[in-house]
Scaffold this motif. Structure first.
Motif, short mmCIF file in Angstrom:
data_model
loop_
_atom_site.label_atom_id
_atom_site.label_comp_id
_atom_site.label_asym_id
_atom_site.label_seq_id
_atom_site.Cartn_x
_atom_site.Cartn_y
_atom_site.Cartn_z
N HIS A 24 0.79 -1.26 0.04
CA HIS A 24 0.08 -0.05 -0.03
C HIS A 24 0.74 1.18 0.05
O HIS A 24 0.42 2.27 -0.14
CB HIS A 24 -1.01 -0.02 1.19
CG HIS A 24 -0.48 0.12 2.43
ND1 HIS A 24 -0.62 -1.22 3.35
CD2 HIS A 24 0.30 0.64 3.17
CE1 HIS A 24 0.05 -0.80 4.49
NE2 HIS A 24 0.61 0.23 4.35
N ASP A 79 -3.08 1.94 5.56
CA ASP A 79 -2.71 2.04 4.06
C ASP A 79 -2.84 3.62 3.82
O ASP A 79 -3.64 4.36 4.70
CB ASP A 79 -3.63 1.29 3.03
CG ASP A 79 -5.16 1.47 3.39
OD1 ASP A 79 -5.65 2.53 3.02
OD2 ASP A 79 -5.56 0.49 3.74
N VAL A 80 -2.40 3.92 2.74
CA VAL A 80 -2.39 5.42 2.39
C VAL A 80 -3.62 6.39 2.53
O VAL A 80 -3.40 7.32 3.41
CB VAL A 80 -1.78 5.94 0.99
CG1 VAL A 80 -0.35 6.16 1.10
CG2 VAL A 80 -1.93 4.83 -0.06
N THR A 81 -4.54 5.95 2.04
CA THR A 81 -5.94 6.64 2.19
C THR A 81 -6.19 6.83 3.61
O THR A 81 -6.60 8.05 3.85
CB THR A 81 -7.18 5.97 1.35
OG1 THR A 81 -6.74 4.63 1.00
CG2 THR A 81 -7.37 6.86 0.16
N ILE A 82 -6.31 5.96 4.31
CA ILE A 82 -6.72 6.01 5.61
C ILE A 82 -5.65 6.55 6.56
O ILE A 82 -6.22 7.57 7.47
CB ILE A 82 -7.15 4.68 6.11
CG1 ILE A 82 -8.23 4.00 5.35
CG2 ILE A 82 -7.38 4.51 7.70
CD1 ILE A 82 -8.18 2.69 5.46
N GLN A 83 -4.40 6.30 6.10
CA GLN A 83 -3.31 7.02 6.83
C GLN A 83 -3.42 8.63 6.57
O GLN A 83 -3.65 9.41 7.50
CB GLN A 83 -2.13 6.59 6.34
CG GLN A 83 -0.78 7.67 6.65
CD GLN A 83 0.35 7.19 6.14
OE1 GLN A 83 0.95 6.19 6.68
NE2 GLN A 83 1.00 8.02 5.38
N SER A 84 -3.93 8.91 5.45
CA SER A 84 -4.04 10.30 5.17
C SER A 84 -5.18 11.05 5.87
O SER A 84 -5.27 12.03 6.46
CB SER A 84 -3.94 10.93 3.73
OG SER A 84 -4.76 11.35 3.21
N ALA A 129 -3.24 10.87 -1.91
CA ALA A 129 -2.97 10.76 -0.44
C ALA A 129 -1.42 10.42 0.09
O ALA A 129 -1.09 10.23 0.95
CB ALA A 129 -3.90 9.87 0.06
#
Lengths: 394, 719
Positions: A293, B556-561, A337
């Protein structure tokens, strides 16, 4: 350009349902020999499930997976659905020609199911059979021509080779590296046992050969011979991941599935492991399915990237192309993101929020995977395809 | 001045079977109010240990060898567990790294989120009340002193009135808030309903309309809904009618949508209303016998404000400012008077002294220091408050080790001898000699002296800043402090409120269908979802300081951001101060104001985010930056060779030398001190020494910095 390359793995309409949950739904892609194929998406989007389905940890629900041209996984749900549909229609039907047609459909699909089940179960056996034939041919030739004093030695060799051939499974040509180096190594086995387990199962009994092979692998992944006698807990995270890699390449695989191999590691170690995988790829000519990811790493490492969203593949393209011209809104949201080590631009970065319901209007036409530009596939319908084409009019 | 947390010379080690592991070796940093400090480093560099020390949750085999963590007038390393209960979770809260082990597997998610809110509710109110009263008593004392004894009655009256008004205002505001949040929530549901209806999605129209009706009826507040009661009543009835009229088979939602649109306009009107000035209204309500509260809002406010200013506030402000000035000046004078005493104490402890003398000296000095504290300061002066404790502890240690050192030496010699004898006899010796813990006398003395010197330095700064003092601003801030305390006194959390708040938090951190999820167990959640729950729990108690220990590493990236944005938003809204621990430099760039890079228990580079990313100086920072690919990296990554050193035997000199390709001879011999690069930027590397050879910054980094600046300039041109 892509067409003249050899397809090593072909995934066709792969569906993997767990009860009502559609973990992977109708995903298709090809992996060419020698490339690194990146699979990205948020957690729970089915990328790990796809990897696991390929090495038959799960029995797939429907679809086909071909490895080296041979079908290794096959699901039956699509055929069963077709039969159901036909039977339903048959009940109320009075037209005799139509009924005959439907009967034929049912029979065809039944045949398909039979074949799928056979392939799914026996692909390994078939492969072993082929190997046995080859070995037999090779050694019988040799045995005919050899002198009497060499004969016993050669016979023994022949016997060993036959046993190995009989035990070899096609699926061992695909190997997997797991995410968590701590949980994926048996704490009660020494490193030697861990790395050589595959060889032993494969029927190799020659201790010296096994040791030689283990040492070779350890040196290949940047460890030393002395480590063979130790247990996993004596190693650091990065070293453990190296052991995992050694275990997977000892079987001389053609395809390596790396399931987030670096997310559990420290920064400095991550770079070591990425460099190692890169070197191995060049030395052994490996093909890698890289599941991750961390988009910066995926971009650095892979040649083509598939983006998954809730069990669907939404976009597939060459890395440069994907990052330069992302089309699907989810891909754009994902790219927006990525955190970068640059505070000033980072403070200005705005994340694009993806809302599947608001973004698409699929009430008129359902989306499918389309090749919008050569080598660039997007999951969309007619209207969207036109929109994307117009946007990047080339 | 505006440091909310100060860590000074912290040293922590762990007792293990193999020996003492030095986890944190003498680190100091400040956390500024409302800012984010990022601590970056590999695992084992001591960053999590530092965080745990701040929260007082270190493991049992920990030895705190020295240092201070100053927060709110307390040294967190020396306060009792009882006192910590009021700080942990409430004032300082933590998001843990591993969501698996930080959630209770057999308790439902909802209960875990609301638990702290409910438990803390009553204690918080008690505490706030106590602090409010104490402060008010001090204020009264200062007022009396400032006005003269003759006016004691007036001061008393003013304080009493202020107390009453504050509490009443908060009662009014609380009621208003409940109604207001009800309206805001209902508005969001309404918008959701209309959106779904427009997109023709499945909707339980009947149930929803009934639910909305009951919710609408609950929105009742004398200030919020003034003059709108009838409209609300009739709209509620319409909602009911629409629910009855709806036939689920036809699926025709036009009637329902019409009513919902009406509801939307009404709610928008409600939530768009200006907030009344509760303090003046409360005063008006309490002290004007002919108060007429049922006037239109603007008129009511003008009347109330005028009434309060005339009768009370102007005078109160005047007196309060006088009191603040008085208190500040008295403290200042005392501080000036204390300075020579500190010098004298320094001289006293500089030579040999007896135990009784030292104790007496300590007591006398501490009393003076305590008298010199400005009691009306709303940010407590940690250094002065902790002085007594720190000094007496240092003195105690001094005598303890003086007495113990010879014993320890003897024990060590005895054990070593015994072991050697056994080995000489050819026995198989499995046990090891416990390493000796001996402190030099001078070292112990230096500990005492630094405490005194540091206070002196602090006081000198304070005195130097005195002429620029803005009394008006100071008194204003004090009043605000009182008001916020008063709101804590009134704020009562009921079970249903806690549930609503929990569900809102769950929504905020991005959990879908929170109402359904509320009653589930942790094992029913995926890893990312579990981490969000942990974040929700950490935020439940509205902390001042949030410690995030790798909060997004497992995501993961989306949730991280999303999570990072959430933390950043909360920081801005609630004025949170954040300590952010991570090894991902990309994350740090987004979050941090200041960055401390840690390696092997020491801070090796410290600076603002711009300093670290655009002008890194330490080889370790270079290595960290160049070992991670960004979107433009093509060449082979510069991995850091080897692994961090074993901290049971910390290497001599710079711990990073063995992995450092720029290491010089001196790196193996002596640990580099901090070299100052700029006012905000420090790095501990010999490369910054004037005699050091010039070293090129690795190409990967210069390239990246060039790319970043280019992109930035390009961006500004376009924009």
């Amino acid at each position: 350009m892509a067409n003249d390359r050899e397809v090593l793995l072909k995934v066709e309409n792969l569906c993997q349902y767990f009860g009502p949950t559609k973990a992977v739904d109708n995903v298709s892609f090809d992996i060419y020999k020698g490339e690194v194929f990146g699979l990205v998406g948020e957690s729970g989007c089915g990328k790990t499930t796809t990897g696991r389905s390929i090495i038959k940890i799960y029995d797939i629900t429907s679809g086909n997976i071909y490895f080296k041209g041979q079908r290794i996984c096959a699901g039956t749900k699509s055929y069963k659905d077709a039969i159901k549909e036909a039977r339903k229609e048959k009940k109320g039907c009075t037209d005799s020609t139509r009924i005959a047609e439907l009967d034929k459909i049912i029979a065809d699909n039944k045949e398909q199911i039979k074949r799928a089940k056979f392939d799914h179960k026996n692909s390994d056996k078939e492969y072993a059979k082929k190997l046995v034939e080859e070995t037999k041919a090779k050694y019988e030739e040799k045995l005919k021509n050899c002198s009497a004093q060499d004969r016993p030695k050669l016979e023994k060799e022949y016997k060993d080779a036959l046993r190995v051939a009989r035990n070899t499974k096609l699926i061992t040509r695909i190997q997997m590296i797991y995410q968590d180096p701590v949980a994926s190594l048996d704490p009660r086995m020494t490193v030697r046992e861990i790395i050589s387990e595959g060889l032993v199962i494969n029927g190799i009994k020659d201790k010296a050969y096994i040791d030689e092979k283990v040492y070779e692998m350890l040196e290949l992944v940047g460890l030393v011979r002395e480590h063979a006698g130790r247990y996993p807990h004596e190693f650091s995270g990065g070293q453990r991941q190296r052991i995992g890699i050694a275990r997977s390449i000892v079987m001389n695989p053609e395809l390596l599935i790396a399931d987030e191999p670096i997310s559990a590691l420290d920064v400095s170690i991550q770079a070591q492991v990425i460099n190692l995988l890169n070197e191995l790829r060049e030395q052994l000519g490996l093909t890698i399915l890289f599941i991750a990811h961390d988009l910066s790493v995926v971009k650095y490492f892979s040649g083509r990237i598939g983006v998954m969203y809730y069990g669907n593949m939404v976009e597939l393209a060459e890395t440069e192309e994907l990052f330069a011209h992302p089309m699907h809104p989810y891909t754009r949201s994902l790219l927006s993101a990525i955190p970068l080590p640059d505070p000033r631009s980072e403070k200005k970065r705005t994340r694009i929020i993806y809302n599947a319901i608001a973004e698409h209007d699929y009430s008129v036409q359902k989306p499918t995977m389309r090749e919008v530009f050569p080598g660039h596939f997007v999951y969309c319908n007619d209207a969207e395809e036109a929109k994307y084409k117009k946007e990047y009019g080339r | 001045m505006d440091n909310i947390l100060e860590v000074k010379n912290l040293k922590i080690s762990f007792r293990t079977q193999a020996g003492t592991l030095k986890a944190v070796r003498d680190i100091s940093f400040d956390l500024k109010r409302g800012k984010t400090l990022a601590i970056v480093g590999e695992s084992g560099s001591g960053k999590s240990v530092t965080a745990k020390a701040i929260l007082g949750i270190l493991a049992g085999n920990t030895i705190i060898e020295g240092g201070e963590i100053l927060y709110d007038g307390k040294d967190l390393l020396k306060i009792s567990e009882e006192d910590f209960h009021n700080i942990r979770g409430d004032k300082i809260s933590m998001i843990f790294q591993d969501p698996l082990s930080s959630l209770d597997p057999i308790v439902k998610i909802g209960k875990q989120i609301t638990e702290a809110m409910l438990l803390k509710s009553s204690t918080n109110r008690r505490e706030a009340r106590k602090e409010f009263n104490d402060r008010l008593a001090i204020l009264k004392k200062c007022m009396v002193a400032a006005l003269g004894q003759n006016n004691a009655a007036e001061a008393d009256e003013l304080c009493k009135t202020f107390n009453k008004t504050c509490i009443e205002a908060n009662h009014l505001e609380n009621a208003y808030n409940i109604a207001y949040t009800g309206a805001a929530d209902l508005l969001s549901y309404t918008e959701d309903f209309l959106f779904k209806a427009e997109k023709k999605q499945k909707l339980d129209v009947k149930g929803l309309l009934r639910d909305y009706k009951s919710r609408l009826h609950k929105i009742r507040d004398p200030f919020l809904t003034r003059g709108m009661e009838e409209r609300i009543e009739s709209l509620g009835n319409e909602l009911g009618d629409a629910a009855r009229a709806y036939v689920s088979k036809t699926g025709d939602v036009t009637g329902a949508v019409e009513v919902m649109q009406k509801l939307e306009t009404l709610l928008k009107e409600l939530t768009g209303k200006e907030r009344p000035d509760f303090v003046s209204i409360a005063y008006y309500k309490l002290f004007d016998p002919e108060a007429k509260l049922d006037r239109p809002q603007s008129e009511l406010e003008t009347v109330a404000r005028k009434f309060m200013n005339e009768k009370f506030l102007d005078r109160f402000r005047e007196v309060e400012e006088k009191a603040v000035t008085y208190s500040y000046e008295t403290a200042l004078n005392k501080k000036i008077a204390v300075l020579p005493m500190l010098d004298e104490a320094h001289a006293f402890f500089g030579t040999d002294f007896t135990k009784a003398d030292a104790k007496a000296k300590c007591k006398a000095l501490s009393d003076e220091i305590e008298a010199s504290i400005d009691q009306l300061e709303y940010i407590k002066d940690s250094r002065a408050y902790t002085f007594r404790n720190a000094l007496s502890n240092a003195i105690k240690n001094y005598f303890y080790y003086l007495k113990r050192n010879p014993k320890e030496e003897a024990r060590f010699a005895r054990q070593t001898r015994r072991r050697e004898q056994l080995i000489a006899r050819g026995k198989n010796v499995t046990w090891k000699v416990v390493p000796k813990v001996v402190y030099e006398k001078e070292e112990l003395r230096a500990n005492i002296l630094t405490i005194i010197d540091r206070l002196k330095e602090h006081y000198e700064e304070y005195i130097a800043a005195a002429p620029a003092m803005d009394y008006h601003d100071r008194s204003q801030k004090l009043v605000n402090h009182f008001k916020s305390k008063a709101s804590e006194v009134v704020y009562r959390v009921t079970k249903s409120m806690a549930k609503e708040k929990a569900i809102k938090l769950m929504e905020e951190v991005g959990i879908h269908e929170p109402r359904l999820r509320y009653t589930q167990y942790p094992f029913e959640f995926s890893g990312g979802m579990r981490q969000r729950i942990v974040i929700a729990i950490a935020l439940a108690a509205n902390p001042d300081i949030l410690i995030c220990d790798e909060p997004t590493t497992a995501l993961d990236v989306t949730i991280q951001s999303q999570i990072l944005e959430l933390i950043n938003r909360l920081k801005a809204e609630r004025g949170l101060s954040i300590i952010f621990i991570t090894h991902d430099l990309g994350v740090v760039a987004n979050m941090a104001d200041d960055i401390a890079v840690m390696y092997a228990g020491k801070i090796v580079e410290y600076g603002t985010a711009d300093d670290i990313f655009y002008d890194p100086r330490h080889p370790y920072t270079w290595a960290l930056l160049s070992s991670m690919p960004d979107l433009d990296t093509k060449e082979k990554l510069d991995a850091i060779p080897g692994t961090p050193p074993n901290m049971i035997y910390p290497p001599k000199g710079d711990a990073f030398a063995a992995r450092n390709k720029f290491a010089m001879q001196i790196d193996y011999e002596e640990h580099p001190p901090f070299f100052k690069v700029s006012d905000t930027h420090y790095a501990a590397t010999w490369l910054l020494h004037p005699d050091a050879p010039k070293v090129e910054v690795p190409k990967a980094i210069t390239d990246r910095i060039r790319r970043m600046t280019e992109r930035l300039e390009g961006g500004t041109e376009n924009g």
